[in-house]
Design a protein around this motif. Structure first.
Motif, short mmCIF file in Angstrom:
data_model
loop_
_atom_site.label_atom_id
_atom_site.label_comp_id
_atom_site.label_asym_id
_atom_site.label_seq_id
_atom_site.Cartn_x
_atom_site.Cartn_y
_atom_site.Cartn_z
N LEU A 89 51.38 20.24 83.16
CA LEU A 89 52.64 20.62 82.52
C LEU A 89 52.49 22.03 81.97
CD1 LEU A 89 55.43 19.37 81.56
CD2 LEU A 89 54.29 18.97 79.38
N ALA A 90 53.53 22.83 82.10
CA ALA A 90 53.56 24.19 81.53
C ALA A 90 54.81 24.31 80.68
CB ALA A 90 53.54 25.23 82.64
N PHE A 91 54.65 24.86 79.48
CA PHE A 91 55.78 25.02 78.57
C PHE A 91 55.55 26.25 77.70
CE2 PHE A 91 52.68 22.05 76.91
CZ PHE A 91 52.45 22.48 75.61
N LEU A 92 56.66 26.79 77.20
CA LEU A 92 56.57 27.99 76.37
C LEU A 92 55.88 27.68 75.05
CD1 LEU A 92 60.08 29.62 76.89
CD2 LEU A 92 57.93 30.14 78.06
N ASP A 93 55.04 28.61 74.63
CA ASP A 93 54.40 28.51 73.32
C ASP A 93 55.48 28.64 72.25
OD1 ASP A 93 52.98 29.27 70.85
OD2 ASP A 93 51.23 29.45 72.13
N ILE A 94 55.48 27.75 71.28
CA ILE A 94 56.50 27.77 70.23
C ILE A 94 56.32 28.95 69.28
CG2 ILE A 94 55.30 26.25 68.60
CD1 ILE A 94 58.14 24.87 68.28
N ASN A 95 55.12 29.52 69.24
CA ASN A 95 54.82 30.71 68.43
C ASN A 95 54.25 31.79 69.35
OD1 ASN A 95 55.42 29.64 65.75
ND2 ASN A 95 53.67 28.31 66.11
N PRO A 96 55.08 32.35 70.22
CA PRO A 96 54.57 33.26 71.25
C PRO A 96 54.11 34.61 70.70
CG PRO A 96 56.96 33.25 71.28
CD PRO A 96 56.54 32.19 70.29
N LEU A 97 53.09 35.15 71.36
CA LEU A 97 52.68 36.52 71.07
C LEU A 97 53.68 37.50 71.68
CD1 LEU A 97 48.85 36.26 71.77
CD2 LEU A 97 49.97 36.58 69.55
N VAL A 98 54.18 37.17 72.86
CA VAL A 98 55.17 37.98 73.58
C VAL A 98 56.10 37.02 74.32
CG1 VAL A 98 53.64 39.99 73.88
CG2 VAL A 98 53.71 38.21 75.63
N GLU A 99 57.24 37.53 74.75
CA GLU A 99 58.15 36.70 75.53
C GLU A 99 57.44 36.20 76.79
OE1 GLU A 99 62.50 36.75 77.75
OE2 GLU A 99 61.55 38.66 77.22
N GLY A 100 57.61 34.93 77.08
CA GLY A 100 57.01 34.34 78.27
C GLY A 100 55.65 33.71 78.05
N HIS A 101 55.10 33.81 76.85
CA HIS A 101 53.80 33.21 76.52
C HIS A 101 53.90 31.70 76.78
CE1 HIS A 101 50.54 32.74 73.11
NE2 HIS A 101 50.29 31.95 74.15
N MET A 116 47.26 40.47 73.86
CA MET A 116 46.46 39.24 73.85
C MET A 116 45.79 38.99 72.49
SD MET A 116 46.31 37.83 77.07
CE MET A 116 44.75 36.98 77.10
N ASN A 117 46.11 39.80 71.50
CA ASN A 117 45.47 39.69 70.20
C ASN A 117 46.17 38.61 69.37
OD1 ASN A 117 44.46 39.98 67.62
ND2 ASN A 117 44.55 42.22 67.64
N PHE A 118 45.50 37.48 69.16
CA PHE A 118 46.09 36.37 68.43
C PHE A 118 46.24 36.65 66.94
CE2 PHE A 118 45.44 34.35 72.39
CZ PHE A 118 46.30 33.26 72.43
N ALA A 119 45.70 37.77 66.46
CA ALA A 119 45.92 38.16 65.08
C ALA A 119 47.27 38.87 64.91
CB ALA A 119 44.79 39.08 64.60
N ASN A 120 47.90 39.24 66.01
CA ASN A 120 49.22 39.89 65.95
C ASN A 120 50.26 38.94 65.37
OD1 ASN A 120 48.22 42.17 67.16
ND2 ASN A 120 49.09 41.76 69.17
#
Length: 131
Positions: free
Chosen positions: A25-37, A105-109
């Motif tokens: 299954l693939a789904f959008l991250d609810i807390n995306p770093l960028v659109e489409g994450h 790709m920086n998860f601290a962003n």
């Protein structure tokens, strides 16, 4: 106890699903770093990605490859970054992140806060693009 991802698989909680087959299954991250994450998961609940059996691990990456191609078709980016990150959810998963620069790709962003409507539109575009 079922992980939040298993609850998404079982449709107990909502998600913006972009692709699905019998095993993944693939789904959008609810807390995306960028659109489409996007998050890609096996439907088999296994905590650590390297505890997946070889066929499931290989299948996860082949499924992610199809999803990444769909994301790349509709989201302006240089490429799709792939990472295994986080300890919050005890369910193996990979992140597919559209990138313009390495900093994407920086998860601290700071995470984005798209509306449900924006998430639904992004999911719809990606889903249509997946071959």
């Amino acid at each position: 106890m079922a992980s939040i991802f298993t609850k998404i698989i079982e449709r107990e909680i909502p998600a913006h699903i972009v692709a699905e087959d019998d095993n993944y299954l693939a789904f959008l991250d609810i807390n995306p770093l960028v659109e489409g994450h996007t998050l890609v998961i096996p439907k088999k609940e296994v905590d650590y990605i390297f505890d997946l059996d070889d066929d499931t691990l290989a299948g996860l990456h082949l499924f992610a490859k199809k999803v990444a191609a769909g994301i790349e078709e509709v989201i302006d980016c240089e490429r799709i970054g792939v990472t295994v990150m986080g300890l919050e959810v005890p369910h193996a998963h990979v992140h597919l992140i559209p990138m313009q620069t390495m900093d994407d790709m920086n998860f601290a962003n700071m995470k984005l806060s798209p509306s449900k409507e924006e998430m639904a539109e992004t999911a719809k575009k990606i889903s249509k693009a997946i071959k």
